[in-house]
Write an enzyme that holds these catalytic residues in place. Structure first.
Site, PDB file in Angstrom:
ATOM      1  N   ASP A 161      13.691  33.105   1.952  1.00 31.05           N
ATOM      2  CA  ASP A 161      13.924  34.275   2.816  1.00 31.05           C
ATOM      3  C   ASP A 161      14.425  35.459   1.979  1.00 31.05           C
ATOM      4  O   ASP A 161      14.018  36.598   2.185  1.00 31.05           O
ATOM      5  CB  ASP A 161      14.929  33.906   3.909  1.00 31.05           C
ATOM      6  CG  ASP A 161      14.528  32.607   4.587  1.00 31.05           C
ATOM      7  OD1 ASP A 161      13.381  32.523   5.054  1.00 31.05           O
ATOM      8  OD2 ASP A 161      15.335  31.657   4.608  1.00 31.05           O
ATOM      9  N   HIS A 189      18.115  29.303   8.327  1.00 29.62           N
ATOM     10  CA  HIS A 189      16.725  29.486   7.890  1.00 29.62           C
ATOM     11  C   HIS A 189      15.851  29.376   9.139  1.00 29.62           C
ATOM     12  O   HIS A 189      15.340  28.303   9.477  1.00 29.62           O
ATOM     13  CB  HIS A 189      16.327  28.441   6.849  1.00 29.62           C
ATOM     14  CG  HIS A 189      14.842  28.447   6.596  1.00 29.62           C
ATOM     15  ND1 HIS A 189      14.188  29.518   6.048  1.00 29.62           N
ATOM     16  CD2 HIS A 189      13.884  27.529   6.869  1.00 29.62           C
ATOM     17  CE1 HIS A 189      12.895  29.263   5.984  1.00 29.62           C
ATOM     18  NE2 HIS A 189      12.680  28.061   6.492  1.00 29.62           N
TER      19      HIS A 189
HETATM   20  P1  NAX Z   1       4.263  18.209   4.242  1.00 29.83           P
HETATM   21  O1  NAX Z   1       4.061  17.680   5.629  1.00 29.83           O
HETATM   22  O2  NAX Z   1       3.094  18.640   3.431  1.00 29.83           O
HETATM   23  O3  NAX Z   1       5.032  17.098   3.386  1.00 29.83           O
HETATM   24  C1  NAX Z   1       6.171  16.465   3.852  1.00 29.83           C
HETATM   25  C2  NAX Z   1       6.168  15.093   3.238  1.00 29.83           C
HETATM   26  O4  NAX Z   1       7.434  14.487   3.556  1.00 29.83           O
HETATM   27  C3  NAX Z   1       5.080  14.172   3.793  1.00 29.83           C
HETATM   28  O5  NAX Z   1       4.303  13.670   2.725  1.00 29.83           O
HETATM   29  C4  NAX Z   1       5.857  13.087   4.498  1.00 29.83           C
HETATM   30  O6  NAX Z   1       5.238  11.816   4.405  1.00 29.83           O
HETATM   31  C5  NAX Z   1       7.186  13.128   3.752  1.00 29.83           C
HETATM   32  N1  NAX Z   1       8.310  12.546   4.473  1.00 29.83           N
HETATM   33  C6  NAX Z   1       8.560  12.558   5.801  1.00 29.83           C
HETATM   34  N2  NAX Z   1       9.672  11.862   6.077  1.00 29.83           N
HETATM   35  C7  NAX Z   1      10.136  11.420   4.892  1.00 29.83           C
HETATM   36  C8  NAX Z   1      11.236  10.627   4.514  1.00 29.83           C
HETATM   37  N3  NAX Z   1      12.081  10.124   5.434  1.00 29.83           N
HETATM   38  N4  NAX Z   1      11.416  10.339   3.207  1.00 29.83           N
HETATM   39  C9  NAX Z   1      10.558  10.797   2.283  1.00 29.83           C
HETATM   40  N5  NAX Z   1       9.484  11.540   2.575  1.00 29.83           N
HETATM   41  C10 NAX Z   1       9.285  11.857   3.863  1.00 29.83           C
HETATM   42  O7  NAX Z   1       5.359  19.355   4.376  1.00 29.83           O
HETATM   43  P2  NAX Z   1       5.730  20.508   3.344  1.00 29.83           P
HETATM   44  O8  NAX Z   1       4.857  21.667   3.587  1.00 29.83           O
HETATM   45  O9  NAX Z   1       5.807  19.935   1.978  1.00 29.83           O
HETATM   46  O10 NAX Z   1       7.179  20.915   3.898  1.00 29.83           O
HETATM   47  C11 NAX Z   1       8.284  20.042   3.781  1.00 29.83           C
HETATM   48  C12 NAX Z   1       9.451  20.570   4.596  1.00 29.83           C
HETATM   49  O11 NAX Z   1       9.870  21.836   4.096  1.00 29.83           O
HETATM   50  C13 NAX Z   1       9.144  20.784   6.083  1.00 29.83           C
HETATM   51  O12 NAX Z   1      10.230  20.297   6.843  1.00 29.83           O
HETATM   52  C14 NAX Z   1       9.084  22.294   6.196  1.00 29.83           C
HETATM   53  O13 NAX Z   1       9.382  22.741   7.503  1.00 29.83           O
HETATM   54  C15 NAX Z   1      10.131  22.690   5.199  1.00 29.83           C
HETATM   55  N6  NAX Z   1      10.125  24.083   4.725  1.00 29.83           N
HETATM   56  C16 NAX Z   1      11.305  24.666   4.456  1.00 29.83           C
HETATM   57  C17 NAX Z   1      11.384  25.945   3.947  1.00 29.83           C
HETATM   58  C18 NAX Z   1      12.697  26.578   3.645  1.00 29.83           C
HETATM   59  O14 NAX Z   1      12.687  27.744   3.257  1.00 29.83           O
HETATM   60  N7  NAX Z   1      13.831  25.910   3.792  1.00 29.83           N
HETATM   61  C19 NAX Z   1      10.154  26.754   3.737  1.00 29.83           C
HETATM   62  C20 NAX Z   1       8.919  25.935   3.603  1.00 29.83           C
HETATM   63  C21 NAX Z   1       8.847  24.763   4.546  1.00 29.83           C
HETATM   64  O15 NAX Z   1       8.450  25.231   5.811  1.00 29.83           O
END
Ligand code: NAX
Length: 328
Positions: A161, A189
């Site tokens: 952000d 966020h």
């Molecule tokens: P993806 O869905 O591409 O990847 C997430 C991965 O996490 C998947 O491969 C899934 O199998 C794995 N996963 C789920 N539960 C798990 C667990 N208990 N242990 C280990 N792995 C697990 O998502 P991606 O685009 O990589 O985003 C990841 C996270 O970042 C999401 O929650 C998203 O909302 C968040 N974000 C946060 C941001 C921030 O600024 N704080 C910005 C970007 C993003 O939106």
């Protein structure tokens, strides 16, 4: 050469990790002389585990000299063992028709188990950064499980952000990005976050002396930054990944490098800047020692700023209320 730093990354087969891992392995986090070992966690499900193996094969093929080992696992205890940094990226995405409250509870549970595992097995010097959404509240949940590690070791990422706001401001003022400083994100966020333009500087001058368009500062800037994630999903058909990975690199580097430069991270609130005690809210910090921050004191907000902080604080307090049972 120094001993390798162990970096645990969760959600390691996800799209953010795909941008993040090569950058860690080539030295973007800790410099060109610091080897790393990547400890990668994915859910115990065939498809993501297979995808994780593919990621590890590609990391091998990059032949990064600093990458001294890769661990792929579905066990939190293995992933976090002796880890110096735990980057908690993995979380469930919000599904169709899913309420925010359900997302909070579903993802919150992940951070209970991971917080406990980190507290049991990570390095005594471990630092934890939460990216998986809702990241402020997930960070609070993980930190609540820690008995050995102090809660100041747990931070959540609002650097994306900050980076988004800095670019908008540099474009508006027609200056290079390096001219923008002291720009801080307050709060959650989420679209309620507050980009505090009033205390930012452009080429060392107070920002409001350079950008005098207060409607743009109070409305367009706030909305553009707050809704940028949705804009990217609409354009790309997928959520921010490269920019999120880049922001995580910025977050860890800033927190690893003592400096008087002000940056935004979400940290435990002792009740400062109008935030409720005990939530994780983004505030201005400086890094005082590697991995250690101090909140910048004494910033006074005007009525507009106080109003914006109240809105984002109320949302964080509401999130905490929804996950009370996960905080014990
Ligand atoms: P993806 O869905 O591409 O990847 C997430 C991965 O996490 C998947 O491969 C899934 O199998 C794995 N996963 C789920 N539960 C798990 C667990 N208990 N242990 C280990 N792995 C697990 O998502 P991606 O685009 O990589 O985003 C990841 C996270 O970042 C999401 O929650 C998203 O909302 C968040 N974000 C946060 C941001 C921030 O600024 N704080 C910005 C970007 C993003 O939106």
């Amino acid at each position: 050469m120094p001993a390798p730093i162990r970096v645990a990354v969760t959600g390691a087969a996800g799209q953010i990790a795909y941008s993040l891992l090569p950058r860690i392995a080539r030295g973007d986090l800790f410099g060109a002389d610091q080897p790393v070992i990547l400890q990668l966690l994915e859910v115990p499900v065939e498809k993501p585990q297979q995808a994780l193996r593919g990621v590890a094969l590609e990391l091998d093929d990059c032949a990064f000299p600093l990458l001294h080992g890769i661990v792929c696992t579905d066990s939190a205890e293995v992933a976090f063992a002796d880890a110096d940094w735990c980057l908690l990226v993995g979380a469930k995405p919000r599904g169709p028709g899913m309420e925010r409250a359900d997302l909070l509870k579903d993802n919150g549970k992940i951070f209970i188990g991971q917080g406990q595992a980190i507290d049991r097995v990570a390095s005594a010097a471990c630092r934890v950064v939460v990216v998986g959404n809702p990241c402020n509240t997930n960070c609070m949940i993980a930190a609540a499980q820690a008995k050995r590690l102090p809660r100041e070791r747990f931070t959540a990422m609002t650097r994306l952000d900050q980076n988004r706001a800095a670019t908008q401001i540099a474009k508006k003022a027609g200056v290079p990005l390096t001219a923008v400083s002291d720009l801080v994100i307050y709060g959650n966020h989420s679209p309620t976050m507050f980009s505090d333009f009033a205390h930012a500087r452009i080429n060392g001058r107070p920002l409001p002396d350079v950008i005098t368009d207060s409607a743009w500062l109070q409305t367009t800037l706030q909305t553009t930054v707050g809704k940028r994630g949705a804009e990217i999903i609409a354009a790309r058909g997928a959520s921010s990944a490269a920019s999120a990975a880049n922001a995580l690199i910025d977050h860890v580097r800033a927190l690893s490098t003592p400096s008087s430069a002000v940056h935004s991270i979400a940290v435990h609130s002792p009740g400062h800047y109008g935030f409720a005690e005990g939530i994780w809210a983004s505030v201005p910090v400086v890094t005082t020692a590697p991995g250690t921050y101090a909140v910048v004191p004494g910033i006074t907000h005007d009525e507009f700023g106080r109003g914006r902080i109240k809105i984002t604080n109320d949302e964080l307090v509401g999130e905490r209320d929804l996950v009370q049972d996960l905080l014990r």
